[in-house]
Design a protein around this motif. Structure first.
Motif, PDB file in Angstrom:
ATOM      1  N   LYS A  27       0.954  -1.120  -0.202  1.00  0.00           N
ATOM      2  CA  LYS A  27      -0.069   0.033  -0.011  1.00  0.00           C
ATOM      3  C   LYS A  27       0.792   1.225   0.044  1.00  0.00           C
ATOM      4  N   ALA A  28       1.629   1.328   0.848  1.00  0.00           N
ATOM      5  CA  ALA A  28       2.759   2.254   0.805  1.00  0.00           C
ATOM      6  C   ALA A  28       3.563   2.580  -0.296  1.00  0.00           C
ATOM      7  N   ASP A  29       3.753   1.488  -0.994  1.00  0.00           N
ATOM      8  CA  ASP A  29       4.633   1.806  -2.191  1.00  0.00           C
ATOM      9  C   ASP A  29       3.851   2.263  -3.261  1.00  0.00           C
ATOM     10  N   GLN A  30       2.560   1.501  -3.401  1.00  0.00           N
ATOM     11  CA  GLN A  30       1.664   2.396  -4.256  1.00  0.00           C
ATOM     12  C   GLN A  30       1.383   3.731  -4.387  1.00  0.00           C
ATOM     13  N   VAL A  31       1.125   4.179  -2.915  1.00  0.00           N
ATOM     14  CA  VAL A  31       0.871   5.647  -2.676  1.00  0.00           C
ATOM     15  C   VAL A  31       2.108   6.485  -2.990  1.00  0.00           C
ATOM     16  N   TYR A  32       3.370   5.816  -2.679  1.00  0.00           N
ATOM     17  CA  TYR A  32       4.549   6.828  -2.922  1.00  0.00           C
ATOM     18  C   TYR A  32       4.738   6.628  -4.483  1.00  0.00           C
ATOM     19  N   ALA A  33       4.515   5.717  -5.290  1.00  0.00           N
ATOM     20  CA  ALA A  33       4.292   5.604  -6.600  1.00  0.00           C
ATOM     21  C   ALA A  33       3.576   6.851  -7.337  1.00  0.00           C
ATOM     22  N   LEU A  34       2.530   6.732  -6.589  1.00  0.00           N
ATOM     23  CA  LEU A  34       1.457   7.929  -6.984  1.00  0.00           C
ATOM     24  C   LEU A  34       1.889   9.334  -7.078  1.00  0.00           C
ATOM     25  N   VAL A  35       2.335   9.234  -5.730  1.00  0.00           N
ATOM     26  CA  VAL A  35       2.879  10.835  -5.318  1.00  0.00           C
ATOM     27  C   VAL A  35       4.054  11.185  -6.388  1.00  0.00           C
ATOM     28  N   GLN A  36       5.160  10.492  -6.492  1.00  0.00           N
ATOM     29  CA  GLN A  36       5.938  10.520  -7.829  1.00  0.00           C
ATOM     30  C   GLN A  36       5.562  11.000  -9.078  1.00  0.00           C
ATOM     31  N   LEU A  37       4.520  10.067  -9.500  1.00  0.00           N
ATOM     32  CA  LEU A  37       3.835  10.402 -10.664  1.00  0.00           C
ATOM     33  C   LEU A  37       3.164  11.826 -10.792  1.00  0.00           C
ATOM     34  N   LEU A  38       2.517  11.964  -9.736  1.00  0.00           N
ATOM     35  CA  LEU A  38       1.972  13.484  -9.763  1.00  0.00           C
ATOM     36  C   LEU A  38       3.073  14.570  -9.640  1.00  0.00           C
ATOM     37  N   ALA A  39       4.090  14.372  -8.998  1.00  0.00           N
ATOM     38  CA  ALA A  39       5.088  15.260  -8.759  1.00  0.00           C
ATOM     39  C   ALA A  39       5.821  15.411 -10.553  1.00  0.00           C
ATOM     40  N   ASP A  40       5.792  14.112 -11.033  1.00  0.00           N
ATOM     41  CA  ASP A  40       6.602  14.402 -12.549  1.00  0.00           C
ATOM     42  C   ASP A  40       5.416  14.942 -13.272  1.00  0.00           C
ATOM     43  N   LEU A  41       4.446  14.914 -13.400  1.00  0.00           N
ATOM     44  CA  LEU A  41       3.390  15.366 -14.060  1.00  0.00           C
ATOM     45  C   LEU A  41       3.311  16.870 -13.692  1.00  0.00           C
ATOM     46  N   GLY A  42       3.586  17.167 -12.425  1.00  0.00           N
ATOM     47  CA  GLY A  42       3.800  18.867 -12.271  1.00  0.00           C
ATOM     48  C   GLY A  42       4.617  19.537 -12.762  1.00  0.00           C
ATOM     49  N   ALA A  43       6.058  18.910 -12.788  1.00  0.00           N
ATOM     50  CA  ALA A  43       7.268  19.225 -13.275  1.00  0.00           C
ATOM     51  C   ALA A  43       7.337  19.437 -14.841  1.00  0.00           C
ATOM     52  N   ASP A  44       6.819  18.417 -15.672  1.00  0.00           N
ATOM     53  CA  ASP A  44       6.382  18.587 -16.966  1.00  0.00           C
ATOM     54  C   ASP A  44       5.442  19.597 -17.313  1.00  0.00           C
ATOM     55  N   VAL A  67       0.318  17.848  -1.020  1.00  0.00           N
ATOM     56  CA  VAL A  67       1.197  18.787  -1.664  1.00  0.00           C
ATOM     57  C   VAL A  67       1.433  18.750  -3.046  1.00  0.00           C
ATOM     58  N   VAL A  68       1.680  17.337  -3.506  1.00  0.00           N
ATOM     59  CA  VAL A  68       1.950  17.096  -5.048  1.00  0.00           C
ATOM     60  C   VAL A  68       0.679  17.486  -5.879  1.00  0.00           C
ATOM     61  N   ALA A  69      -0.250  17.213  -5.352  1.00  0.00           N
ATOM     62  CA  ALA A  69      -1.553  17.427  -6.186  1.00  0.00           C
ATOM     63  C   ALA A  69      -1.939  18.956  -6.189  1.00  0.00           C
ATOM     64  N   ASP A  70      -1.665  19.357  -5.003  1.00  0.00           N
ATOM     65  CA  ASP A  70      -1.811  21.134  -5.233  1.00  0.00           C
ATOM     66  C   ASP A  70      -0.764  21.774  -6.068  1.00  0.00           C
ATOM     67  N   ASP A  71       0.327  21.210  -6.054  1.00  0.00           N
ATOM     68  CA  ASP A  71       1.458  21.804  -7.103  1.00  0.00           C
ATOM     69  C   ASP A  71       0.879  21.556  -8.392  1.00  0.00           C
ATOM     70  N   LEU A  72       0.552  20.445  -8.868  1.00  0.00           N
ATOM     71  CA  LEU A  72       0.018  20.005 -10.016  1.00  0.00           C
ATOM     72  C   LEU A  72      -1.247  20.790 -10.513  1.00  0.00           C
ATOM     73  N   LEU A  73      -1.945  21.150  -9.534  1.00  0.00           N
ATOM     74  CA  LEU A  73      -3.332  21.934 -10.209  1.00  0.00           C
ATOM     75  C   LEU A  73      -2.581  23.435 -10.146  1.00  0.00           C
ATOM     76  N   ALA A  74      -1.658  23.903  -9.238  1.00  0.00           N
ATOM     77  CA  ALA A  74      -1.163  25.226  -9.601  1.00  0.00           C
ATOM     78  C   ALA A  74      -0.496  25.376 -10.860  1.00  0.00           C
ATOM     79  N   ALA A  75       0.189  24.236 -11.426  1.00  0.00           N
ATOM     80  CA  ALA A  75       0.853  24.528 -12.857  1.00  0.00           C
ATOM     81  C   ALA A  75      -0.002  24.279 -13.780  1.00  0.00           C
ATOM     82  N   ALA A  76      -1.244  24.165 -13.720  1.00  0.00           N
ATOM     83  CA  ALA A  76      -2.464  24.395 -14.743  1.00  0.00           C
ATOM     84  C   ALA A  76      -1.945  23.604 -15.977  1.00  0.00           C
ATOM     85  N   PRO A  77      -2.027  22.384 -15.852  1.00  0.00           N
ATOM     86  CA  PRO A  77      -1.762  21.223 -16.665  1.00  0.00           C
ATOM     87  C   PRO A  77      -2.973  21.322 -17.711  1.00  0.00           C
TER      88      PRO A  77
END
Length: 96
Positions: A27-44, A67-77
């Motif tokens: 479970k923790a690994d799955q949520v961490y992988a999601l956090v990383q994906l969202l961070a990557d999408l935000g950076a992109d 935090v990473v979800a809010d960052d992604l939304l702030a990036a206006a993808p």
């Protein structure tokens, strides 16, 4: 945007109260992988390089998710990116 935000809210509400034993297994690994994906999408979306999200204690994962979800939304993808992100969040919520 609202589908992604709603998906994140549902997942966050699902895991934010979990104690350490509940995070055992993958479970923790799955949520961490999601956090990383969202961070990557935000950076992109920001045109920035992708960077690894620090792997902290499992109990911090709900905060990292928010935090990473809010960052992604702030990036206006674009809508395609938000749809991809919402689908990933929903997949993790169903799996855990």
């Amino acid at each position: 945007m609202t589908d992604f935000a709603a998906s994140v809210d549902r997942l966050h509400n699902h895991v934010r109260h979990w104690e350490q034993p509940r995070w055992r297994g993958k479970k923790a690994d799955q949520v961490y992988a999601l956090v990383q994906l969202l961070a990557d999408l935000g950076a992109d979306a920001e045109g920035q390089p992708r960077r690894p999200v620090p792997r902290e204690h499992d109990m911090i994962l709900p905060d990292q998710l928010r935090v990473v979800a809010d960052d992604l939304l702030a990036a206006a993808p674009d809508e395609k990116t938000l749809a991809e992100a919402a689908a990933a969040v929903d997949d993790v919520r169903r799996e855990i």
